[in-house]
Design an enzyme around this catalytic site. Structure first.
Site, PDB file in Angstrom:
ATOM      1  N   GLY A   1       0.914  -1.069  -0.135  1.00 48.08           N
ATOM      2  CA  GLY A   1       0.200  -0.125  -0.097  1.00 48.08           C
ATOM      3  C   GLY A   1       0.825   1.200   0.042  1.00 48.08           C
ATOM      4  O   GLY A   1       2.100   1.141   0.016  1.00 48.08           O
TER       5      GLY A   1
ATOM      6  N   THR B   1       1.434   3.713   2.181  1.00 49.49           N
ATOM      7  CA  THR B   1       2.350   3.945   3.323  1.00 49.49           C
ATOM      8  C   THR B   1       3.193   2.622   3.835  1.00 49.49           C
ATOM      9  O   THR B   1       4.442   2.514   3.962  1.00 49.49           O
ATOM     10  CB  THR B   1       1.491   4.120   4.930  1.00 49.49           C
TER      11      THR B   1
ATOM     12  N   ARG C   1      -2.043 -10.178   0.548  1.00 46.22           N
ATOM     13  CA  ARG C   1      -2.817 -10.819  -0.424  1.00 46.22           C
ATOM     14  C   ARG C   1      -1.845 -10.609  -1.789  1.00 46.22           C
ATOM     15  O   ARG C   1      -1.805 -11.558  -2.560  1.00 46.22           O
ATOM     16  CB  ARG C   1      -4.036 -10.274  -0.744  1.00 46.22           C
TER      17      ARG C   1
ATOM     18  N   TYR D   1     -15.342   6.019   7.582  1.00 50.04           N
ATOM     19  CA  TYR D   1     -14.043   5.715   7.389  1.00 50.04           C
ATOM     20  C   TYR D   1     -13.266   6.128   8.991  1.00 50.04           C
ATOM     21  O   TYR D   1     -12.562   5.337   9.458  1.00 50.04           O
ATOM     22  CB  TYR D   1     -13.327   6.711   6.614  1.00 50.04           C
TER      23      TYR D   1
ATOM     24  N   LYS E   1     -11.840   3.417  11.758  1.00 49.56           N
ATOM     25  CA  LYS E   1     -10.442   3.461  12.441  1.00 49.56           C
ATOM     26  C   LYS E   1     -10.557   3.400  13.615  1.00 49.56           C
ATOM     27  O   LYS E   1      -9.647   2.826  14.407  1.00 49.56           O
ATOM     28  CB  LYS E   1      -9.592   4.850  11.681  1.00 49.56           C
TER      29      LYS E   1
ATOM     30  N   LEU F   1      -1.763  12.352   3.261  1.00 49.15           N
ATOM     31  CA  LEU F   1      -0.252  11.673   2.899  1.00 49.15           C
ATOM     32  C   LEU F   1      -0.078  12.189   1.480  1.00 49.15           C
ATOM     33  O   LEU F   1      -0.866  12.061   0.350  1.00 49.15           O
ATOM     34  CB  LEU F   1      -0.642  10.088   2.890  1.00 49.15           C
TER      35      LEU F   1
ATOM     36  N   ARG G   1      -8.241   8.286  -6.078  1.00 46.83           N
ATOM     37  CA  ARG G   1      -9.340   8.915  -5.224  1.00 46.83           C
ATOM     38  C   ARG G   1      -9.377  10.348  -5.762  1.00 46.83           C
ATOM     39  O   ARG G   1      -8.506  11.125  -5.600  1.00 46.83           O
ATOM     40  CB  ARG G   1      -8.538   8.946  -3.749  1.00 46.83           C
TER      41      ARG G   1
END
Length: 242
Positions: free
Chosen positions: A14, A16, A38, A135, A139, A162, A171
Site C-alpha cells: 500500500g 504507506t 494478498r 471511515y 479507524k 498523505l 481517489r
C-alpha cells in the site's frame, strides 16, 4: 549495543506500507522481516535485503494462526486499509479495514507469555469510534480492538493527508485537495505529511518503542484499562528527524 529485532509488515504494497517495508529492510536493527499479504512486493522494487525478508501470500478470510505465530515477531507493523469506494460497499469496507486488521493482529500475537511484542498501526487523523463518518469510525473501532488485545506496547499513528502517495486506486477527492494540503503544510505541521516521512517515523517508533520516544512527541491514551501511545501528524514529522 542495540537489541536485534524481528518485524512483520502487513499491507506492505500500500501507499504507506511500501515505505515502512523499505525502511525496515534497510535498518540494521531488524535482522528478520516478514511481508505477509494478498499481494507481495516484486523483487525489483526491494532494496538489498541480504536474505532477511520472508514473503508469504495469505488469505485474510482464512488465516492459519499457527503458521503466523511461528514467526515470533518482536514488532508487528499494520498498514492495511481501504476505502468504501474501493471495497464496493460499507460492509466490505468494514470487513477489510477492520476485521482483516484485527484478525491479523490476533494471529500475529505470540502465545508465549514471556515474549514482549510491539504493535504499530497506521490509523488516521480524526479517528474516532463514535464518529458518524464511516471511515473515521472504522479507524477508531480498529484502534480500540487492537489496544484490547494485550500487546505489550501499542503505538497508533494518526497522520493527516498523505502527500506524494502512490495508490493502486484513484481517489478523486485527494487529487483535487492534495495541492491545497501541500500549500497548507507551509504554515502548519498538523495537516499533511509526505508518505516517505511517515514510513521513516513509523520505523523509528518500531525501534524505540513507546518508552524510547521523546515525551513531547507522543500522547498516552487509555482504553479498556490498556494504555497506548498516539503519535499525531506534527509529532510524526518531528520523530522522523531523530
Amino acid at each position: 549495543m542495540h537489541v536485534e529485532l524481528t518485524a512483520l509488515v502487513l499491507g506492505a504494497t500500500g501507499a504507506t506500507g511500501r515505505h515502512i517495508l523499505n525502511e525496515v529492510l534497510l535498518s540494521e536493527r531488524f535482522t528478520r522481516v516478514g511481508e505477509y499479504g494478498r499481494s507481495l512486493t516484486p523483487e525489483t522494487k526491494l532494496p538489498q535485503t541480504k536474505g532477511k525478508l520472508e514473503q508469504k501470500k495469505i488469505d485474510f478470510e482464512n488465516l492459519d494462526q499457527a503458521a503466523w505465530k511461528q514467526g515470533n515477531w518482536d514488532v508487528v507493523f499494520i498498514a492495511l486499509g481501504t476505502t468504501r469506494a474501493a471495497a464496493g460497499s460499507a460492509e466490505a469496507f468494514e470487513r477489510i479495514d477492520r476485521e482483516y486488521v484485527l484478525n491479523a493482529a490476533r494471529a500475529a500475537k505470540s502465545d508465549d507469555p514471556t515474549r514482549k511484542q510491539r504493535l504499530i498501526y497506521v490509523s488516521s487523523s480524526g479517528a474516532n469510534a463514535k464518529a458518524h463518518f464511516l471511515y473515521m469510525k472504522s479507524k477508531g473501532l480498529t484502534e480500540q480492538g487492537l489496544v484490547s488485545m494485550g500487546y505489550d506496547d501499542v503505538i497508533i499513528f494518526r497522520p493527516g493527508a498523505l502527500l506524494n502517495a502512490e495508490r493502486k486506486e484513484s481517489r478523486i477527492f485527494e487529487k483535487i485537495a492534495m495541492p491545497l494540503f501541500a500549500l497548507a503544510t507551509q504554515v502548519t505541521d498538523r495537516i499533511g505529511i509526505s508518505v516517505d516521512t511517515v514510513g521513516k517515523s513509523i520505523r523509528i517508533a518500531g525501534e524505540l518503542g513507546s518508552q524510547g520516544i521523546p515525551a513531547n512527541l507522543k500522547v498516552t491514551e487509555t482504553f479498556d484499562s490498556h494504555s497506548y501511545t498516539v503519535i499525531g501528524n506534527a509529532e510524526a514529522l518531528k520523530l522522523a528527524t531523530l
